[in-house]
Write a protein that holds these residues in place. Structure first.
Motif, PDB file in Angstrom:
ATOM      1  N   ILE A 100      51.988  37.902  33.513  1.00 33.47           N
ATOM      2  CA  ILE A 100      50.627  38.403  33.796  1.00 33.47           C
ATOM      3  C   ILE A 100      49.669  37.238  34.032  1.00 33.47           C
ATOM      4  O   ILE A 100      48.875  37.253  34.978  1.00 33.47           O
ATOM      5  CB  ILE A 100      50.143  39.312  32.645  1.00 33.47           C
ATOM      6  N   ILE A 101      49.759  36.213  33.188  1.00 37.12           N
ATOM      7  CA  ILE A 101      48.887  35.048  33.361  1.00 37.12           C
ATOM      8  C   ILE A 101      49.166  34.373  34.702  1.00 37.12           C
ATOM      9  O   ILE A 101      48.242  33.979  35.421  1.00 37.12           O
ATOM     10  CB  ILE A 101      49.066  34.060  32.179  1.00 37.12           C
ATOM     11  N   TYR A 102      50.429  34.262  35.079  1.00 42.20           N
ATOM     12  CA  TYR A 102      50.783  33.637  36.358  1.00 42.20           C
ATOM     13  C   TYR A 102      50.219  34.448  37.529  1.00 42.20           C
ATOM     14  O   TYR A 102      49.638  33.890  38.468  1.00 42.20           O
ATOM     15  CB  TYR A 102      52.300  33.488  36.476  1.00 42.20           C
ATOM     16  N   ILE A 103      50.355  35.767  37.466  1.00 37.70           N
ATOM     17  CA  ILE A 103      49.839  36.626  38.552  1.00 37.70           C
ATOM     18  C   ILE A 103      48.320  36.516  38.630  1.00 37.70           C
ATOM     19  O   ILE A 103      47.750  36.398  39.728  1.00 37.70           O
ATOM     20  CB  ILE A 103      50.297  38.090  38.351  1.00 37.70           C
ATOM     21  N   LEU A 104      47.648  36.533  37.482  1.00 37.43           N
ATOM     22  CA  LEU A 104      46.186  36.389  37.479  1.00 37.43           C
ATOM     23  C   LEU A 104      45.759  35.031  38.032  1.00 37.43           C
ATOM     24  O   LEU A 104      44.780  34.930  38.778  1.00 37.43           O
ATOM     25  CB  LEU A 104      45.633  36.593  36.072  1.00 37.43           C
ATOM     26  N   ALA A 105      46.502  33.982  37.692  1.00 36.77           N
ATOM     27  CA  ALA A 105      46.190  32.645  38.214  1.00 36.77           C
ATOM     28  C   ALA A 105      46.368  32.602  39.726  1.00 36.77           C
ATOM     29  O   ALA A 105      45.560  31.996  40.444  1.00 36.77           O
ATOM     30  CB  ALA A 105      47.062  31.602  37.529  1.00 36.77           C
TER      31      ALA A 105
ATOM     32  N   ARG B 267      46.053  35.175  41.817  1.00 33.46           N
ATOM     33  CA  ARG B 267      44.954  35.944  42.411  1.00 33.46           C
ATOM     34  C   ARG B 267      43.662  35.126  42.426  1.00 33.46           C
ATOM     35  O   ARG B 267      42.937  35.125  43.417  1.00 33.46           O
ATOM     36  CB  ARG B 267      44.718  37.248  41.655  1.00 33.46           C
ATOM     37  N   LEU B 268      43.402  34.440  41.325  1.00 31.78           N
ATOM     38  CA  LEU B 268      42.208  33.588  41.259  1.00 31.78           C
ATOM     39  C   LEU B 268      42.295  32.463  42.288  1.00 31.78           C
ATOM     40  O   LEU B 268      41.314  32.156  42.968  1.00 31.78           O
ATOM     41  CB  LEU B 268      42.073  33.023  39.846  1.00 31.78           C
ATOM     42  N   ARG B 269      43.464  31.904  42.439  1.00 28.59           N
ATOM     43  CA  ARG B 269      43.669  30.827  43.426  1.00 28.59           C
ATOM     44  C   ARG B 269      43.459  31.330  44.839  1.00 28.59           C
ATOM     45  O   ARG B 269      42.871  30.648  45.693  1.00 28.59           O
ATOM     46  CB  ARG B 269      45.077  30.250  43.255  1.00 28.59           C
ATOM     47  N   ASN B 270      43.944  32.535  45.120  1.00 29.81           N
ATOM     48  CA  ASN B 270      43.845  33.095  46.470  1.00 29.81           C
ATOM     49  C   ASN B 270      42.429  33.537  46.824  1.00 29.81           C
ATOM     50  O   ASN B 270      42.110  33.706  48.001  1.00 29.81           O
ATOM     51  CB  ASN B 270      44.811  34.267  46.650  1.00 29.81           C
ATOM     52  N   ARG B 271      41.571  33.752  45.842  1.00 31.04           N
ATOM     53  CA  ARG B 271      40.188  34.133  46.132  1.00 31.04           C
ATOM     54  C   ARG B 271      39.354  32.953  46.598  1.00 31.04           C
ATOM     55  O   ARG B 271      38.303  33.117  47.172  1.00 31.04           O
ATOM     56  CB  ARG B 271      39.542  34.726  44.875  1.00 31.04           C
ATOM     57  N   ARG B 272      39.795  31.766  46.349  1.00 29.74           N
ATOM     58  CA  ARG B 272      39.044  30.579  46.735  1.00 29.74           C
ATOM     59  C   ARG B 272      39.084  30.338  48.201  1.00 29.74           C
ATOM     60  O   ARG B 272      39.895  30.521  48.951  1.00 29.74           O
ATOM     61  CB  ARG B 272      39.557  29.341  45.986  1.00 29.74           C
TER      62      ARG B 272
END
Length: 192
Positions: free
Chosen positions: A180-185, A187-192
């Protein structure tokens, strides 16, 4: 389209696979422990055995009945213990010579008392049940206490921890949380 970070993905997936592997290993250990405890549960009903002169760590005869001839008490240790009624106090363990000096001798739980003071006992024949010992692999818990002591709590398979299922669940949860932490990371990376 954003590319996956290769190194971070490799590290995350390796960690998750390792945690899942540890969870599976704990499930296998739980099955092994259940079989071991079942063996111990039937041990008291088996015939008495000779007390092992040199116990084997991989296959100790726990919960089997036995008899030891303590030729001489070489020393004492008092450890926290319970009596047959479940009261807290001191279990008195005699380190006994059982032969002409060869071998490790025997550890005998001679009985229980509220005091840690060593009892006055010089040896003799003691019958009891073989139990685990943290220092010497096995010890004999006397059926009949000696030297005015009270009977110690008999060894029980319920005193052997069997928490491998809980450990397995813990490892699987760690793996899920890491994913879950990896997937959230990502998603956060892709929003940049």
């Amino acid at each position: 389209m954003n590319r996956l970070p290769v190194v971070a993905t490799f590290i995350a997936l390796t960690a998750i696979a390792t945690m899942i592997g540890l969870g599976i290993w704990q499930l296998q250990r739980a099955e092994w422990k259940d079989e071991l405890l079942a063996t111990y549960a039937t041990a008291r009903d088996q015939p008495a055995i000779t007390y092992p002169s040199v116990p084997v760590a991989g296959d100790p005869p726990y919960f089997r009945r036995s008899t030891v001839n303590c030729l001489q008490v070489l020393g004492w240790r008092a450890v926290s213990g319970r009596n047959a009624k479940g009261e807290s106090g001191w279990a008195h363990i005699a380190h006994c010579r059982t032969s002409g000096g060869e071998g490790p001798g025997a550890q005998i739980v001679a009985g229980w008392s509220r005091s840690s003071k060593n009892p006055e006992w010089t040896g003799g024949i003691v019958g009891g049940v073989i139990a685990p010992d943290s220092q010497y692999i096995v010890r004999l818990v006397a059926n009949d206490p000696v030297a005015g002591l009270t009977q110690s709590q008999p060894p029980s398979t319920e005193d052997i921890p069997n928490n491998h299922i809980a450990y397995a669940v813990q490892w699987f949860l760690f793996a899920a949380i890491a994913l879950i932490i990896y997937i959230l990371a990502l998603r956060l990376r892709n929003r940049r």
